[in-house]
Structure formats: C-alpha cells, structure tokens
Design an enzyme around this catalytic site. Structure first.
Site, short mmCIF file in Angstrom:
data_model
loop_
_atom_site.label_atom_id
_atom_site.label_comp_id
_atom_site.label_asym_id
_atom_site.label_seq_id
_atom_site.Cartn_x
_atom_site.Cartn_y
_atom_site.Cartn_z
N GLY A 290 -21.69 -48.33 74.38
CA GLY A 290 -20.61 -47.35 74.50
C GLY A 290 -20.93 -46.14 75.34
N THR A 291 -21.63 -46.35 76.44
CA THR A 291 -21.91 -45.21 77.33
C THR A 291 -21.83 -45.63 78.79
OG1 THR A 291 -23.58 -43.61 78.06
CG2 THR A 291 -24.42 -45.62 77.04
N ILE B 257 -21.84 -36.15 69.51
CA ILE B 257 -22.01 -34.91 68.75
C ILE B 257 -21.12 -34.93 67.50
CG2 ILE B 257 -22.74 -33.47 70.70
CD1 ILE B 257 -19.14 -33.40 69.67
N ASP B 258 -20.57 -36.13 67.19
CA ASP B 258 -19.55 -36.21 66.14
C ASP B 258 -20.12 -36.41 64.74
OD1 ASP B 258 -20.33 -38.91 66.18
OD2 ASP B 258 -18.65 -39.51 67.45
N HIS C 157 -27.61 -34.62 72.62
CA HIS C 157 -26.73 -33.58 73.13
C HIS C 157 -26.27 -32.62 72.02
CE1 HIS C 157 -25.68 -36.16 76.92
NE2 HIS C 157 -26.92 -35.75 76.89
N CYS D 174 -20.82 -12.76 68.92
CA CYS D 174 -22.15 -12.49 68.36
C CYS D 174 -22.20 -11.06 67.82
CB CYS D 174 -23.17 -12.67 69.47
SG CYS D 174 -24.85 -12.31 68.97
N CYS E 48 -24.98 -18.03 69.44
CA CYS E 48 -24.42 -17.20 70.49
C CYS E 48 -24.82 -17.81 71.83
CB CYS E 48 -24.95 -15.78 70.37
SG CYS E 48 -24.57 -14.79 71.84
N ARG F 252 -17.59 -51.63 77.60
CA ARG F 252 -16.39 -52.18 78.26
C ARG F 252 -16.64 -52.45 79.73
NH1 ARG F 252 -11.63 -48.45 75.72
NH2 ARG F 252 -11.51 -49.48 73.70
P1 CNA Z 1 -18.27 -41.60 78.73
O1 CNA Z 1 -18.78 -41.16 80.03
O2 CNA Z 1 -16.90 -41.23 78.35
O3 CNA Z 1 -18.43 -43.20 78.69
C1 CNA Z 1 -17.98 -43.97 77.61
C2 CNA Z 1 -18.24 -45.43 77.93
O4 CNA Z 1 -17.89 -46.18 76.81
C3 CNA Z 1 -17.42 -45.94 79.12
O5 CNA Z 1 -18.26 -46.72 79.95
C4 CNA Z 1 -16.35 -46.81 78.45
O6 CNA Z 1 -15.96 -47.91 79.25
C5 CNA Z 1 -17.08 -47.28 77.22
N1 CNA Z 1 -16.22 -47.58 76.08
C6 CNA Z 1 -15.12 -46.91 75.64
N2 CNA Z 1 -14.65 -47.46 74.52
C7 CNA Z 1 -15.47 -48.50 74.24
C8 CNA Z 1 -15.51 -49.46 73.19
N3 CNA Z 1 -14.61 -49.47 72.18
N4 CNA Z 1 -16.48 -50.40 73.22
C9 CNA Z 1 -17.40 -50.42 74.23
N5 CNA Z 1 -17.40 -49.54 75.24
C10 CNA Z 1 -16.47 -48.59 75.23
O7 CNA Z 1 -19.22 -41.11 77.53
P2 CNA Z 1 -20.82 -41.06 77.49
O8 CNA Z 1 -21.18 -41.04 76.06
O9 CNA Z 1 -21.43 -42.06 78.37
O10 CNA Z 1 -21.08 -39.62 78.13
C11 CNA Z 1 -21.91 -38.69 77.54
C12 CNA Z 1 -21.15 -37.47 77.02
C13 CNA Z 1 -19.91 -37.80 76.29
C14 CNA Z 1 -22.00 -36.77 76.00
O11 CNA Z 1 -22.37 -35.52 76.46
C15 CNA Z 1 -21.16 -36.67 74.73
O12 CNA Z 1 -21.39 -35.49 74.01
C16 CNA Z 1 -19.78 -36.75 75.21
N6 CNA Z 1 -18.75 -37.15 74.23
C17 CNA Z 1 -19.06 -37.40 72.94
C18 CNA Z 1 -18.06 -37.77 72.05
C19 CNA Z 1 -18.43 -38.05 70.61
O13 CNA Z 1 -19.34 -37.43 70.08
N7 CNA Z 1 -17.74 -38.99 69.95
C20 CNA Z 1 -16.75 -37.91 72.49
C21 CNA Z 1 -16.46 -37.64 73.83
C22 CNA Z 1 -17.47 -37.25 74.69
#
Ligand code: CNA
Length: 268
Positions: free
Chosen positions: A194-195, A103-104, A121, A153, A129, A220
């Site tokens: 990255g998820t 969402i960044d 997301h 609101c 609201c 990772r």
């Molecule tokens: P998560 O569940 O925190 O998973 C992140 C994944 O990325 C993990 O498996 C980590 O091991 C892996 N990881 C972390 N750093 C690295 C890297 N440098 N290189 C490769 N892999 C890496 O987050 P998800 O996105 O899976 O979960 C979904 C949520 C997180 C959504 O609803 C988002 O809105 C929410 N979120 C978003 C942000 C953002 O917008 N930047 C930040 C934090 C959370």
C-alpha cells in the site's frame, strides 16, 4: 515466495506499509487519482499539494492545515484485514518489524506491539510547537482543531503554531526510523504494501536488505517511477497487483492460516 511463507523459510520478516493499507478503512491515501487527498485540495489554493504538509508552509499559514485536520477524525477508523495480517505475523513470531509511513495509529488497533512497530513519519499521539519544539498538550491541540482555532506555544516569547507529531516535508525522521535499519539489514523477507514508495528516505529501505533477499510488493500499482523501484524487475522481487486486503486473504488461504487469521480478526 508465497510458498516460503507457508513452509517456514522466512522467520525475520520486515513489512513496509503506506497509506494504501488504510484505504479500505475509509482513510484516503495521498496519490490515488480522484480519491487521494492530493486530488481534493482545490479549496486551499495551494501551489503544490505537498505544501499542506510542508513545515515552512505550516509556520507561515498554520490555518490551512488546521482547516484540513478538522475534516479528519482519525480516531473513528478501524484497522483493516491487512493490519491484522501483520498482527498474525507478529503472533507467529515471524515479524521482525513493521515500518510504516502511516500516522493513523491503526497498527495499535490491530494490537501490533510497539516493539515491532516503527512509525517512520510520526503519529497522531503527541503535539509539539513547530517553532521551538516544546511538547504541548495533545488533547488541547485536538480541541483547537475541532474549534477551528490555532493552538499556540506557551513558551516565553515563542507563540509558534502547535502541530501533531507527524513528520512534515522538511523535518527529520524520528530516531526509531534509523534504528529500524538493523531489522531491514537482517530480514529474510520484505513485504511492501500500500505505498507508492515516493517519499524519501523511506523509499530507500528496499535497497538495504541483504543481497538476494526476497521482496514482495502488494499494491494497486507497481512503484516503477524509477527502474530501481520496479518490482517486476529482478528475480528476487515480485509484484502482486490489486487491493492488499484481497491479496492478504489469498496468501492466508494459500498458507492454510485461515483459522488463525479468523481468530485475530475482530468479531463482526
Ligand atoms: P501514497 O503516495 O498515497 O500511495 C498509496 C499507494 O497505495 C498507491 O500506490 C496506491 O495505488 C496504493 N493503494 C491505494 N489503495 C490501495 C489498496 N486498497 N490496496 C493496495 N494498494 C492500494 O501514500 P504513501 O503511503 O506511499 O506515501 C507516504 C505518505 C502518505 C506518508 O507520509 C503518510 O503519512 C501519508 N499518508 C498517510 C495516511 C495514513 O496514515 N492512513 C493517509 C494519507 C497519507
């Protein structure tokens, strides 16, 4: 599979992304042990870390999310090499859709166009609201967050707390998510980066590609909480462990795309 990128086998690539691709920009993810947001919420005394982003909890105690949001000025972060790699795929007409959980808005900073982007997301662009869904002024919402005051609101008789247009647990995903399914069904390569693939329904997307379509997880850790998400299983899937920026640079080099990649990266 990487060879397929180089020799032009893949022309309709869907890229699924999560918080991990923005970690090198300085934005913590949710679930990384120690550094993730979920590991650092002690001061809020939550029963579950997810409560912070759950709509029923927000309606009851909006002040907790407001306090959290005050610590994060997401405007100040820059897109990462991984975001610029997605932009390169777009420029090479290989990108069908980037479906992100993030969402960044770092995609916009890498000039990934809205036509090729689905923010599944939501995003930090608008405010609504949480009770009656009336659109409210986003800048006023930001000012309230900064001042530590709840923005309410102004619809007659409502007074619900205002939240950004990000999807909280318990809320529906935007229509654009369901529209992006077409790109998933038609893609010839799925890159997942990255998820943790822990959030449904987003984590179901890999099951909707055509049979045998190659899928690469760049992360990772493997997302093997369920065997259905295990990228080391099945001969059309590949798990590439490590930091995504490093893997992206290796892919760029293996494909001989260094010069083009340098051109899309911002000047240092
Ligand atoms: P998560 O569940 O925190 O998973 C992140 C994944 O990325 C993990 O498996 C980590 O091991 C892996 N990881 C972390 N750093 C690295 C890297 N440098 N290189 C490769 N892999 C890496 O987050 P998800 O996105 O899976 O979960 C979904 C949520 C997180 C959504 O609803 C988002 O809105 C929410 N979120 C978003 C942000 C953002 O917008 N930047 C930040 C934090 C959370």
């Amino acid at each position: 599979m990487i060879q397929g990128l180089k020799n032009g086998t893949y022309k309709k690539i869907v890229v699924l992304t999560g918080a991990g691709i923005s970690v090198s920009a300085g934005i913590p993810d949710f679930r990384s042990p120690g550094s993730g947001i979920y590991a650092n919420l002690q001061k809020y005394n939550l029963k579950r870390p997810e409560d912070l982003f759950t709509i029923s909890y927000f309606l009851e105690k909006p002040e907790v999310f407001y306090e959290f949001a005050k610590e994060f000025d997401l405007d100040s972060f820059d897109a990462t090499p991984t975001h610029f790699f997605i932009r390169l795929l777009q420029d090479k007409s290989l990108l069908s859709m980037n479906i992100t959980q993030n969402i960044d808005n770092l995609e916009a900073k890498a000039s990934i166009q809205d036509d090729f982007l689905c923010q599944a997301h939501g995003s930090l662009r608008n405010a609504f609201c949480a009770k009656c869904k009336k659109e409210m002024d986003f800048l006023t919402f930001k000012e309230h967050v900064k001042a530590g005051a709840i923005y309410r609101c102004n619809a007659a008789g409502c007074g619900g707390p205002v939240k950004p247009e990000i999807v909280f647990f318990g809320e529906s995903l935007p229509k654009s998510f369901f529209k992006s399914m077409k790109a998933v069904e038609e893609c010839d390569l799925m890159l997942v980066m990255g998820t943790a693939l822990a959030v449904s329904p987003f984590n179901q997307l890999p099951f909707f590609t055509s049979q045998g379509v190659h899928q690469i997880l760049i992360n990772r850790e493997n997302t093997n909480a369920t065997s259905a998400h295990d990228f080391e299983k099945g001969n059309y899937r590949l798990f590439v462990p490590g930091n995504c920026d490093d893997t992206i640079r290796k892919i760029v080099s293996d494909c001989g795309w260094e010069e083009e990649f340098e051109k899309v990266l911002p000047e240092k």
